[in-house]
Motif scaffolding. Structure first.
Motif, mmCIF file in Angstrom:
data_model
loop_
_atom_site.group_PDB
_atom_site.id
_atom_site.type_symbol
_atom_site.label_atom_id
_atom_site.label_comp_id
_atom_site.label_asym_id
_atom_site.label_seq_id
_atom_site.Cartn_x
_atom_site.Cartn_y
_atom_site.Cartn_z
ATOM 1 N N TYR A 60 0.920 -0.995 0.384
ATOM 2 C CA TYR A 60 0.333 0.061 0.091
ATOM 3 C C TYR A 60 0.428 1.247 0.076
ATOM 4 O O TYR A 60 0.127 1.838 -0.025
ATOM 5 C CB TYR A 60 -1.072 0.626 1.672
ATOM 6 C CG TYR A 60 0.006 -0.024 2.615
ATOM 7 C CD1 TYR A 60 0.824 0.483 3.239
ATOM 8 C CD2 TYR A 60 -0.329 -1.064 2.538
ATOM 9 C CE1 TYR A 60 1.125 0.144 4.277
ATOM 10 C CE2 TYR A 60 0.069 -1.768 4.303
ATOM 11 C CZ TYR A 60 1.011 -0.328 5.017
ATOM 12 O OH TYR A 60 1.379 -1.368 6.209
ATOM 13 N N MET A 61 2.111 1.140 -0.035
ATOM 14 C CA MET A 61 3.074 2.135 -0.224
ATOM 15 C C MET A 61 3.412 2.919 -1.588
ATOM 16 O O MET A 61 3.688 2.277 -1.892
ATOM 17 C CB MET A 61 4.442 1.969 0.772
ATOM 18 C CG MET A 61 4.554 1.252 2.141
ATOM 19 S SD MET A 61 5.780 1.619 2.869
ATOM 20 C CE MET A 61 4.727 0.950 4.581
ATOM 21 N N GLY A 90 7.017 2.835 12.056
ATOM 22 C CA GLY A 90 6.704 2.359 10.430
ATOM 23 C C GLY A 90 5.818 3.752 10.374
ATOM 24 O O GLY A 90 4.449 3.911 10.903
ATOM 25 N N GLY A 91 5.797 3.950 9.159
ATOM 26 C CA GLY A 91 4.767 4.740 8.594
ATOM 27 C C GLY A 91 5.150 4.812 7.088
ATOM 28 O O GLY A 91 6.339 5.066 6.363
ATOM 29 N N SER A 92 4.495 5.597 6.358
ATOM 30 C CA SER A 92 4.429 5.884 5.062
ATOM 31 C C SER A 92 3.137 6.466 4.211
ATOM 32 O O SER A 92 2.416 7.024 5.076
ATOM 33 C CB SER A 92 4.941 4.405 4.055
ATOM 34 O OG SER A 92 3.141 3.953 4.338
ATOM 35 N N GLU A 93 3.978 7.086 3.241
ATOM 36 C CA GLU A 93 2.582 8.277 2.401
ATOM 37 C C GLU A 93 1.680 6.765 2.022
ATOM 38 O O GLU A 93 2.477 5.335 1.542
ATOM 39 C CB GLU A 93 3.032 8.697 1.503
ATOM 40 C CG GLU A 93 2.066 9.651 0.548
ATOM 41 C CD GLU A 93 2.432 10.345 -0.288
ATOM 42 O OE1 GLU A 93 1.181 10.957 -0.985
ATOM 43 O OE2 GLU A 93 3.496 11.087 0.012
ATOM 44 N N ARG A 94 0.595 7.244 1.618
ATOM 45 C CA ARG A 94 -0.802 5.594 1.123
ATOM 46 C C ARG A 94 -1.067 5.754 -0.132
ATOM 47 O O ARG A 94 -0.568 7.054 -0.877
ATOM 48 C CB ARG A 94 -1.620 5.477 2.315
ATOM 49 C CG ARG A 94 -2.211 5.545 3.610
ATOM 50 C CD ARG A 94 -0.519 4.652 4.068
ATOM 51 N NE ARG A 94 -0.870 4.492 5.482
ATOM 52 C CZ ARG A 94 0.134 3.866 6.080
ATOM 53 N NH1 ARG A 94 1.180 3.322 6.148
ATOM 54 N NH2 ARG A 94 -0.173 4.129 8.288
ATOM 55 N N ILE A 95 -0.030 4.380 -1.315
ATOM 56 C CA ILE A 95 -1.317 5.184 -2.915
ATOM 57 C C ILE A 95 -2.536 5.367 -2.627
ATOM 58 O O ILE A 95 -3.430 4.705 -1.809
ATOM 59 C CB ILE A 95 -1.155 3.555 -3.297
ATOM 60 C CG1 ILE A 95 0.860 3.208 -3.268
ATOM 61 C CG2 ILE A 95 -1.652 3.741 -4.350
ATOM 62 C CD1 ILE A 95 0.289 1.918 -4.478
#
Length: 431
Positions: A329-330, A356-361
């Motif tokens: 999903y990143m 842990g983190g991210s921008e999502r699609i």
């Protein structure tokens, strides 16, 4: 006046009654010193034979460890006490005599203490860790409430897995397969599309056969998710949040940190912003440090994370990991197709990844492709997740913080088994 140990400062030179247990005692001739605890804290009760008479003094001398009682006495200031106060005892009423309490003030093995976790929690050290955990929880709610986040509770039983099913606990949900949640993230994305900025705080489960000091089978996660927030802003929220909880513990848990012997000078340095290093640069750095085993495309292990963290006094973000070692999903990097817009936050002093983190699609077609690549069912299990991109999709980001690792780092405790009341480990389901 009936009160608690953490409130005795309000009653200096006044007579109070405490409901308490005896943690330990010693006597010297005509004086008995009772180490009392009531859940809110610890205080020394001083029993002077001349002042209380023979009967009360003999009762005090005969008290056994963990006997429960009401203790009446006069609160006195005492600079030698960690609490700053002690109790000049005038009366004792035993509620229940404890016989042969198994955890005595001597050294016990880890397995013995874990078998008696329900009793070990009463110790001064474990009390301090649990109070710090509680302060982190309190500060977490305060931070997110003050910053406009709504608390949302994702389900614990799910029909899909954010990061694959290999480390999930499976169960039957009537005639369907279900899993204990390893993350509430996908549901929090749906909540963010409704409420803008949200966070969850709940138990998660990983069927990971690991025995390291950083791993639990059941642990608690704080998972914020934010609509209209892109990668860089996501990192800023993370460093502000972590700084906030550290400073809250420093402010409100001074006695507990002292009990644990924590070097608070290291915690005092934890203020935003935090340093950042890209995955590419981290690989180069590790090669320079002699880690020839790690190659571009490999995930970092504990020794690698520790080596990187040792170069910084604050937590450090490792950013832009390879696509192949991160979940589906990143959001991909806009200028590179081999890395994603994600970061892990590594705590100092060898405590490893705490976030842990991210921008999502947010593009529907791209997410469809990623689901297909990972062999995930976009027509059933992940249909609802895909639909979030079908109806008014926006850039959005989030992260997950592991509570127990964070408690371990802030309190300076070696192993996460001490940072949760009743740890679930690879070979432990008792008590």
């Amino acid at each position: 006046m009936k009160t608690t140990i953490n409130q005795v400062h309000k009653y200096v030179d006044q007579t109070v009654t405490l409901g308490a247990w005896l943690a330990n005692k010693r006597s010297s001739g005509k004086i008995a010193f009772l180490q009392l605890r009531d859940g809110s804290g610890f205080i020394q009760g001083v029993v002077v034979k001349e002042e209380v008479g023979e009967e009360v003094f003999q009762l005090a001398k005969g008290l056994t460890q963990e006997t429960s009682m009401y203790v009446t006495g006069v609160v006195r200031k005492d600079e030698r006490s960690p609490l700053g106060y002690e109790l000049n005892v005038t009366g004792i009423k035993v509620l229940h005599e404890s016989v042969d309490f198994p955890i005595t003030p001597k050294e016990h093995g880890t397995e013995f203490l874990m078998d008696n976790r329900h009793l070990w929690l009463r110790s001064r050290r474990q009390h301090a860790v649990m109070k710090i955990r509680n302060e982190i929880i309190r500060a977490t709610y305060e931070f997110f409430n003050e910053n406009g986040f709504a608390k949302v509770d994702p389900p614990i039983l799910t029909g899909s897995a954010p990061e694959g099913t290999s480390e999930l606990f499976a169960t039957k949900y009537f005639d369907e397969d279900a899993y204990l949640s390893q993350s509430g993230q996908l549901y929090m994305e749906a909540a963010a599309m409704a409420l803008g900025k949200v966070f969850s705080f709940g138990p998660t489960f990983r069927a990971e056969k690991s025995k390291t000091r950083r791993h639990l089978i059941e642990f608690w996660m704080i998972e914020p998710e934010m609509a209209f927030v892109e990668f860089e802003e996501n990192l800023e929220v993370q460093e502000q949040y972590v700084s906030y909880i550290v400073q809250s513990v420093l402010k409100n848990c001074q006695l507990e940190l002292k009990t644990l012997g924590r070097d608070i000078s290291k915690l005092e340095k934890i203020t935003a912003p935090f340093p950042r290093i890209s995955y590419d640069d981290a690989i180069k750095f590790l090669h320079e440090k002699g880690f020839e085993d790690i190659q571009w495309g490999d995930d970092f292990g504990a020794p690698h994370e520790t080596a990187i963290a040792e170069s910084f006094e604050k937590p450090v973000f490792i950013t832009h990991y390879p696509v192949g070692i991160k979940p589906f999903y990143m959001q991909p990097h806009p200028e590179r197709d081999d890395v994603v817009l994600c970061a892990d936050l590594i705590a100092p002093e060898g405590y490893g990844e705490i976030i842990g983190g991210s921008e999502r699609i947010h593009d529907m077609k791209l997410l469809e492709e990623k689901l297909k690549e990972h062999g995930l069912d976009a027509t059933h299990a992940y249909k609802w997740y895909l639909e979030l991109r079908q109806y008014g999709s926006v850039p959005h980001s989030g992260f997950g913080l592991g509570l127990e690792r964070t408690v371990a780092w802030i309190s300076g405790v070696e192993h996460v088994r001490e940072t949760i009341p009743f740890p679930r480990l690879l070979n432990r389901l008792y008590p």
